[in-house]
Design a protein around this motif. Structure first.
Motif, short mmCIF file in Angstrom:
data_model
loop_
_atom_site.label_atom_id
_atom_site.label_comp_id
_atom_site.label_asym_id
_atom_site.label_seq_id
_atom_site.Cartn_x
_atom_site.Cartn_y
_atom_site.Cartn_z
N ASP A 1 0.81 -1.22 0.00
CA ASP A 1 0.00 0.00 0.00
C ASP A 1 0.84 1.27 0.00
O ASP A 1 0.39 2.32 -0.46
CB ASP A 1 -0.94 0.00 1.21
CG ASP A 1 -1.96 -1.13 1.13
OD1 ASP A 1 -2.24 -1.58 0.00
OD2 ASP A 1 -2.47 -1.56 2.18
N SER A 2 2.07 1.16 0.51
CA SER A 2 2.94 2.34 0.55
C SER A 2 3.74 2.51 -0.75
O SER A 2 4.49 3.47 -0.90
CB SER A 2 3.91 2.23 1.73
OG SER A 2 4.82 1.15 1.53
N GLY A 3 3.60 1.56 -1.68
CA GLY A 3 4.33 1.61 -2.92
C GLY A 3 5.67 0.91 -2.87
O GLY A 3 6.42 0.90 -3.86
N LYS A 4 5.98 0.29 -1.75
CA LYS A 4 7.25 -0.42 -1.59
C LYS A 4 7.20 -1.77 -2.30
O LYS A 4 6.22 -2.49 -2.22
CB LYS A 4 7.56 -0.61 -0.11
CG LYS A 4 8.87 -1.31 0.16
CD LYS A 4 9.06 -1.51 1.67
CE LYS A 4 10.33 -2.29 1.96
NZ LYS A 4 10.51 -2.54 3.40
#
Length: 608
Positions: A465-468
């Protein structure tokens, strides 16, 4: 004179017989009423027609209908039916009351213009049909045109749907008829014309099925709906949309859902949003997996939904079901829903289109209210799932006295095979990684049973969800343990060798071409066929069979463990009268692997 009259009479009689036998050559033969049977069913509004072939040459028919002794008419600018069947039924629900009759014209073929025979049916009367069904899923909601959107299920018997409206819920007037559509948007003008309504009034609606002569069936329950102000309603909808636009869905998990673990039935991801509640669940389906989508609406209005499996949208026109099991075409058209309604979709495509590694199935929801479209981006529900590598195969392609070669089935470069092996009597497993071309395990002991098993692994990744970027490993289930025996250390002892019944054969092999390119020239193929008999001093313990090498030719595998080995074989060239060397080995596994050491070679003359 008598003779001439008889001759003339005979000619006239012959002509009459010819015309009777071949009516296509003259006027059509007409049959009386009653040959064709027509039955009208007032409960369904259908007319069923049946007839039998009257002319032996008839293979094609045209059917016409007549009412009240009028002209012979049709239902579609030609005939109500044309074809080779001898029965037909058509929907007469919209036909006016009257006395009807059917005509059948017979033809030799569809291309023929000449009528062989004309037949007529009995008369049947269409009067007031009895309508017993009530319209289902009858709904009325205000729309942004300043009017109403009315929807219901169409009659399965072909009746029209009559909509009636009222200002007080007591006195109803005819509002409209729906013939071939189950949803319709009405503008404000109709309410002013029919009901003299003004903004803020509550109007009342009911529906029934009706025949063409005006016979009505039972009514639905009365549904009320407020006559909204278009501009106010539009502004309210936009305001509601803006409120929820930036509100993220609350996500929860059930059934051990974990994107880094292989897909399993029971895994569920739940999205709760001000506009909807969605649960995406993996279920067992036809000995495989499928996804079940459950949508609960949390707003009044139109919904459009599409389902995406790995970047490919499927047109799920009729797969969505409402709470009553009725099909709903979410992907094709807007579905007008009330708050709290539940819809489900089961789609196996999302799994069958998946690949080894990380996958995504997505459900996109558009909230639609006529010309008001809400941004779809904030109404997206994504279910990430992982598919572990399939176990595949690992085959023994070679085994001798000191090694075993294992080759995995075809895999993508991203999948690797981990092999575990040990001597059958040992407890500790050793491991190695198989190459795509095969892996040879060396340093083994002859005449010994070894066990092996394997798993497949691959790497997968996704963005959280954080783009990691998150990378993880997927592992297949472990294979069953398999056993293979190395080659026997004991060499066969050959007592005698005899070659007999040798025959030389020569055949011509023609040249082979591929397009204009010569693959090979023509040539003579010489082979010598003979019977080979080998006697051993004793059987070799543990052998499943023997391997016989004749000169430099391909080895011959002979099943069984006996002291006499006898078979017919052939070798290259004309070898009659020549000597050749023969040696014998053993194999220790049923698949003819586990090659043992060869005996000393013995020479023998190839005799006729």
């Amino acid at each position: 004179m008598k003779k001439g009259f008889k001759k003339l009479f005979a000619m006239l009689l012959a002509m009459a017989l010819i015309i009777g036998a071949f009516p296509g050559g003259g006027a059509a033969k007409v049959k009386a009423a009653g040959t064709v049977v027509a039955v009208y069913d007032s409960s369904t509004g259908k007319v069923t027609i049946s007839w039998s072939k009257d002319n032996a040459r008839a293979n094609y028919y045209k059917v016409y209908v007549q009412v009240n002794s009028g002209s012979w008419a049709d239902k579609s600018a030609s005939t109500i039916y044309s074809g080779s069947n001898t029965s037909y039924s058509y929907n007469a629900a919209y036909d006016s009351a009257g006395t009807y009759r059917i005509r059948i014209d017979e033809f030799a073929s569809s291309a023929s213009a000449s009528v062989l025979t004309t037949q007529y049916s009995n008369e049947y009367v269409i009067g007031s049909a009895s309508v017993t069904a009530t319209p289902t899923n009858f709904k009325v909601v205000a729309n942004t045109n300043g009017g109403y959107t009315i929807s219901c299920d169409l009659s399965t018997d072909g009746y029209a749907t009559l909509i009636e409206a009222s200002k007080d819920g007591k006195t109803f007037v005819d509002f409209d008829k729906l013939y071939d559509r189950d949803i319709y948007d009405y503008a404000v003008s109709r309410y002013k014309d029919k009901l003299n309504s003004t903004v803020g009034d509550t109007n009342y609606f009911r529906a029934c099925y009706v025949t063409s002569d005006g016979t009505k069936g039972p009514y639905t329950d009365v549904v009320s709906c407020k006559y909204e102000n278009f501009e106010e309603m539009r502004a309210k909808l936009i305001e509601e949309a803006e409120k929820i636009k930036n509100t993220p869905a609350t996500i929860t998990y059930e059934g051990g859902y974990d994107v880094t673990k292989p897909l399993a039935a029971g895994m569920k991801k739940i999205f709760d949003h001000p506009a909807y509640h969605v649960a995406i669940e993996c279920i067992n389906y036809n000995n495989s997996y499928a996804f079940k989508y459950t949508l609960t609406t949390k707003m009044d209005g139109g919904y459009l939904i599409s389902v995406d499996a790995n970047g490919r949208y499927d047109d799920q026109d009729d797969d969505w079901k409402d709470a009553n099991g009725n099909s709903v075409a979410f992907a094709k058209e807007r579905v007008q829903a009330k708050k709290g309604e539940v819809y489900t979709l089961i789609t196996p495509q999302a799994y069958t289109r998946s690949t080894t590694g990380h996958n995504t199935t997505e459900m996109n929801i558009d909230l639609v209210n006529n010309d008001i479209y809400f941004d779809a981006a904030f109404l997206t529900s994504t279910f990430d799932f992982s598919v572990a590598p399939s176990l595949g195969t690992l085959e023994v392609t070679k085994a001798d006295t000191k090694s075993i070669t294992l080759v995995p089935g075809i895999e993508t470069s991203a999948v690797s095979t981990k092999i575990s092996y040990k001597k059958k009597s040992d407890k500790t497993w050793k491991t190695t990684t198989a190459s795509s071309n095969g892996t040879t395990i060396k340093g083994l002991k002859a005449s010994t049973e070894y066990q092996y098993k394997w798993t497949k692994t691959c790497r997968a990744s996704y963005k959280d969800d954080s783009g990691k970027e998150v990378t993880y490993t997927l592992t297949s289930k472990e294979s069953a343990v398999k056993t293979v025996k190395t080659g026997l250390s004991t060499k066969p002892t050959v007592k005698s060798v005899k070659i007999s019944k040798a025959v030389h054969k020569r055949t011509w092999v023609p040249a082979q071409w591929r397009d204009t390119k010569l693959i090979h020239k023509g040539y003579w193929n010489d082979r010598t066929t003979f019977t080979l008999t080998i006697k051993l001093k004793k059987k070799v313990k543990g052998a499943k069979g023997y391997i016989v090498q004749v000169g430099n030719n391909d080895p011959v595998y002979v099943k069984g463990n006996k002291t006499t080995i006898k078979f017919q074989t052939s070798i290259k060239g004309n070898q009659v009268g020549n000597k050749t060397k023969i040696k014998v080995s053993t194999y220790s596994n049923a698949d003819k692997t586990g090659t043992g050491a060869y005996s000393k070679a013995k020479s023998s003359k190839i005799k006729k």
